[in-house]
Every structure is written in structure tokens, then in C-alpha cells.
Scaffold this motif. Structure first.
Motif, mmCIF file in Angstrom:
data_model
loop_
_atom_site.group_PDB
_atom_site.id
_atom_site.type_symbol
_atom_site.label_atom_id
_atom_site.label_comp_id
_atom_site.label_asym_id
_atom_site.label_seq_id
_atom_site.Cartn_x
_atom_site.Cartn_y
_atom_site.Cartn_z
ATOM 1 N N GLU A 180 41.416 68.827 -9.820
ATOM 2 C CA GLU A 180 42.686 68.663 -9.107
ATOM 3 C C GLU A 180 43.580 67.857 -10.141
ATOM 4 N N VAL A 181 44.535 68.488 -10.712
ATOM 5 C CA VAL A 181 45.483 67.932 -11.718
ATOM 6 C C VAL A 181 47.100 67.958 -11.106
ATOM 7 N N THR A 182 47.768 66.757 -10.859
ATOM 8 C CA THR A 182 48.908 66.831 -10.676
ATOM 9 C C THR A 182 49.853 66.291 -11.420
ATOM 10 N N ASP A 183 50.925 66.865 -11.928
ATOM 11 C CA ASP A 183 51.688 66.294 -13.179
ATOM 12 C C ASP A 183 51.102 66.171 -14.349
ATOM 13 N N THR A 187 43.879 64.151 -10.233
ATOM 14 C CA THR A 187 44.138 63.122 -9.049
ATOM 15 C C THR A 187 42.800 63.571 -7.996
ATOM 16 N N GLY A 188 41.926 64.423 -8.347
ATOM 17 C CA GLY A 188 40.778 64.529 -7.636
ATOM 18 C C GLY A 188 39.799 65.584 -8.184
ATOM 19 N N VAL A 189 38.527 65.618 -7.819
ATOM 20 C CA VAL A 189 37.424 66.587 -8.054
ATOM 21 C C VAL A 189 37.062 67.234 -6.686
ATOM 22 N N LYS A 190 36.976 68.523 -6.848
ATOM 23 C CA LYS A 190 36.666 69.516 -5.906
ATOM 24 C C LYS A 190 35.212 69.857 -6.028
ATOM 25 N N THR A 191 34.262 69.431 -4.838
ATOM 26 C CA THR A 191 32.979 69.676 -5.027
ATOM 27 C C THR A 191 32.675 70.513 -3.724
ATOM 28 N N SER A 192 31.317 70.912 -3.957
ATOM 29 C CA SER A 192 30.685 71.875 -2.563
ATOM 30 C C SER A 192 30.604 71.106 -1.415
#
Length: 490
Positions: A180-183, A187-192
Motif C-alpha cells: 500500500e502506497v499513499t502519497d 503505508t502498509g503491506v498486504k498479505t494473505s
């Protein structure tokens, strides 16, 4: 759904990712290590030459040169701190022609520039005094006393266990599906398993580092797999070599070598094949024949009848030719530790230092942890104990007196230690890498079923749920009934 909040998320549980996690655990940070497989050390870390290189091969000024020499020096302290299995054997780069001796001289000069200690050029007689079974056509060699052999997956496990002791969370079977990228900032990592909120991501994903980078819109480098095949010999082949023996290297690889292991085997390999499939670990008759021919150039009388297994490993070759260790120029908060092929194992602890310094420069507050625990306790290795020590151990726990793996003399007590340690084994091969159960001449033919039953019992799962290694590597096609208790029947 956000399942964790962290300051730093490390993607990749190989020796580089685990070394970085351990280095970060020295500071007051929330750190999570993400690994897509059921265990750590499942990629390049488990299938390689297991050498601590001296550092004479890399070009001066490169990251490979700088971090190789620093990493080699760091392992002397880490050996004691983390109870690593290391033998400082030294290495020889053996020349068989005058042209090759010219290359040996170049490597000597390069090594001096890189700061490698103790280098010397040996003549034919001096080489054969060290390794009398080498070809009589030897002209001379480069001697590097600071080279060594070790157990790469043992080191990765030790890094991870120490990191966990110091507060790092390790999530296995947790593939990354997005970043996850904001501006323009991570900002975060998406995982299973859900979202992990974080401001910094360390991309140590090995062969898949370019894919991970692409998830954050950074396509600045590519990774290509380079396959190397090996042949491993039984311990009964004898101590035909004492040192790491390299041929004169090519531009593509360090060549097909002969090398002892820390446990008394020897192996030959690897060759180098550029391939496209990042999951292709198949050995081939042509490839293994290439390995044999290459090794026989230096030692004609190879004990081929003592071979017990063949295997292949994949190196993560970056298009840039050097390690890719830098902040992303596209997405703030993304730090690459990619393209870590040889001498990556040797460089791993120095890479970890380097990455932490990058994080500091990127604005991450690094406050030392006052209660950092630097050491791991040494594991029980039953076969190495004296008879008196064995009796004392068995009197405290009778399971240390029950041998499960006959080839390597591994006891049930050691297997239970491997399962219940931090980052403990969940698969048959996870037990093998931690204890050597299944690494002997029969390659698990005798002990494999017993280890499967022990895992099922200790993990409280049906025996049909036990896997050999990877996520879908189930050992049984159908569910079976009955208890999982290990019996005394052979």
C-alpha cells in the motif's frame, strides 16, 4: 483487516532477511518478518555452496567487495554469539596453465585492494602439499586463509531465533500480495493473512525481489534465476580434501569447485545456467555430467560411487551486476536488499548493517535496546557428546537416548528441540535442516516416517497434514485415521 502495526516489515526469510531482522531487533522497534513458505531459509539459502568467501573475487569499490570482507570478519564474533557451525578452512584458486596463473595474480592484487588478509600465491609443490590428490597438472594457486565453510540455513535459523528472542514477529505462510502506497510513501503491506501497517518495507525477497518491488510501482531492476547443480558424497568417501578448491573463475561464475562440508561430506558443483523459471530446481543428466567433468579437471580420481544425492539451487542474478541495496527512487519507505547472489551468504550480516544505516538516513529513529540478548544457546548435538555426557543427558530426558535417524545419529530429544524452538520446524525438511535427520546415506528412507509421526504428535495435527517442505508438499494423498504416536517398531 489490519493484523499488525510495525515500524519495519522485512519481506523474505532467507539469510539476508533474517540477518536484517536480527540487526533491527537491537533497537526499540516493532519489526515483522514475512515469509511466504512454511519455514524460513527455503530459497537460495538452503541450496548453495555454503562458503564464507574471503573477498578477492569481487571488483574493488563494488558493494560485493565491501560487504564480503566486512561480513567475513563479522562471522568470527557471530560464531560465538549465535553458536554457528563454521570451520575456517581457507580456500585455493587452482591454476592449471600459465594463462590461469596470470588470472591468479590478478585475483591476488584485487584481494589486496579489497582488504583481504593473508593472501599468498603458492607454487605447484606448495599446492600439492596442502591437497595431494589434486591433478598433477596444477601450476599454482591463490591461497586465502580467511575463507571458511558453514551451515547457511543454520545461520538463517539462528538469526531468526535470536530476532524472535528480541521481540521480532515472524509470520510464515504469509505471502505478500500488495504494498500500500499513499502519497508516494509506503503505508502498509498486504498479505494473505491481512494488512500490516508499516512505514518502512525491506525488500529481501530473493528471486522474487523484482516482483515485490513492482508491487510498489518500482521497476528499476530485474532478477533472473541462475541455476547451479551439485553432487554430494557420503562421509565414507573419506577426507580427500581439506580446503575449498576453486578453479580459476569465469566472468559468469566462480566455477565448478570441490568443497568439504562442516559435517564431513564433500560436494562438487555448481555449474551455471541462466533460466527463466524461478521455481525450476530440477537436476539434469547433462548438467550433472558438466559438474563431473569440471571437477575432474582439478581432481581426476573423484569417488563418484560414494555420491548420495544431487540437488540444484537458484541464484538471484540482478541485471545491474552488483548487489541492489538502496532506497527506492520511486516509493519512499521501500528499501531494496536484492540481487544477493554470491558472495551474499558471507555478506549477509554486513548487508544487515548497511540496510539499518539506510533506514537511519531515511529518518527512522533507532534507539538501542538496553536489554538486547545477543546470544543463542548452543543446540544439543548428541553424536558429538562424550559417552559420559550422553549418559547425563539421557538421565535427565530419556528421549535423548532414542535414535531416530541412524545415519546421522539424531535422537528424538533433538527433534523435539527443533520443533519447539523459536521459529520451530513444522515440516519434515524443517527438522532435517535443524538436526540433519534425513541427510545421511539413506536420505530419510528409515527416519522419514518416524519424523512425520513425531511432527503430527507434537503439532497436534493429523498425520496427513504433515508436509515435506513447501505449502502444498503433503506426504499423503488421502486423510488417514489412527493415532500419530511413534511406536518402537522398526
Amino acid at each position: 483487516m489490519t493484523i499488525l502495526k510495525s515500524d519495519v516489515a522485512v519481506i523474505g526469510g532467507g539469510i539476508v532477511g533474517t540477518a536484517i531482522a536480527r540487526e533491527l531487533s537491537k533497537y526499540q522497534l516493532d519489526v515483522v518478518l514475512l515469509e511466504k513458505e512454511p519455514d524460513i531459509a527455503m530459497g537460495t539459502t538452503k541450496a548453495n555452496s555454503a562458503i564464507l568467501h574471503a573477498g578477492f573475487d569481487a571488483h574493488p569499490g563494488s558493494l560485493k567487495a565491501r560487504l564480503n570482507v566486512r561480513g567475513n570478519a563479522m562471522y568470527h564474533q557471530l560464531k560465538d554469539e549465535l553458536a554457528l557451525e563454521i570451520k575456517w578452512t581457507g580456500s585455493l584458486v587452482v591454476a592449471t596453465s600459465d594463462d590461469e596463473m596470470n588470472t591468479v595474480q590478478e585475483l591476488f592484487e584485487r584481494g589486496k585492494t579489497n582488504g583481504v588478509p593473508g593472501l599468498a600465491i603458492l607454487n605447484r609443490e606448495e599446492v600439492l602439499a596442502k591437497e595431494p590428490k589434486l591433478s598433477s597438472g596444477v601450476k599454482g594457486a591463490l591461497w586465502a586463509p580467511s575463507a571458511g565453510i558453514f551451515l547457511p540455513f543454520g545461520a538463517a535459523i539462528a538469526f531468526a531465533e535470536n530476532a524472535v528472542k528480541n521481540g521480532v514477529k515472524v509470520l510464515t505462510e504469509c505471502p505478500v500480495t500488495g504494498i500500500e502506497v499513499t502519497d508516494g510513501h509506503v503505508t502498509g503491506v498486504k498479505t494473505s493473512q491481512g494488512m500490516i501497517a508499516t512505514q518502512f518495507v525491506i525488500n529481501a525477497a530473493g528471486l522474487y525481489a523484482d516482483d515485490v518491488s513492482g508491487l510498489a510501482n518500482d521497476n528499476s531492476f530485474t532478477i533472473s534465476p541462475r541455476k547451479g547443480e551439485y553432487i554430494l558424497f557420503d562421509k565414507n568417501a573419506g577426507s580427500i580434501i581439506s580446503n575449498i578448491i576453486f578453479p580459476v573463475p569465469s566472468k559468469k561464475s566462480k566455477g565448478i569447485l570441490l568443497c568439504p562440508t562442516v559435517h564431513g561430506n564433500i560436494f562438487i558443483g555448481p555449474n551455471a545456467q541462466d533460466i527463466s523459471d524461478k521455481d525450476d530446481l530440477a537436476t539434469t543428466p547433462a548438467g550433472l555430467n558438466e559438474v563431473i567433468i569440471g571437477a575432474k579437471r582439478l581432481m581426476p580420481a573423484l569417488p563418484l560411487n560414494a555420491s548420495i544425492t544431487e540437488f540444484a539451487g537458484l541464484r538471484a542474478a540482478a541485471n545491474e551486476g552488483d548487489f541492489v541495496i538502496r532506497p527506492s527512487e520511486v516509493t519512499a519507505g521501500l528499501i531494496h536488499a536484492a540481487g544477493i547472489q554470491s558472495p551474499g551468504l558471507t555478506s549477509a550480516p554486513a548487508i544487515a548493517e548497511f540496510v539499518v544505516n539506510i533506514l537511519r538516513e531515511c529518518g527512522l529513529a533507532l534507539t538501542p535496546k538496553p536489554n538486547f540478548l545477543a546470544t543463542n544457546e548452543a543446540k544439543v548435538v548428541f553424536r558429538d557428546l562424550t559417552d559420559e555426557q550422553k549418559q547425563v543427558l539421557i538421565s535427565k530426558n530419556s528421549l535423548y537416548g532414542r535414535v531416530i535417524c541412524r545415519c546421522e545419529t539424531i535422537t528424538e530429544g533433538e527433534i523435539l528441540d527443533a520443533i519447539h524452538s523459536p521459529c520451530g520446524a513444522k515440516t519434515v525438511d524443517g527438522v532435517k535442516r535443524r538436526t540433519r535427520a534425513g541427510m545421511g546415506r539413506c536420505q530419510g528412507g528409515f527416519c522419514g516416517p518416524k519424523i512425520t509421526a513425531i511432527l503430527a504428535r507434537e503439532l497436534s495435527v493429523p498425520i496427513a497434514d504433515i508436509r515435506k517442505e513447501k505449502a502444498e508438499s503433503y506426504l499423503f494423498y488421502d486423510k488417514i485415521s489412527g493415532n500419530c504416536e511413534v511406536t518402537d517398531h522398526d
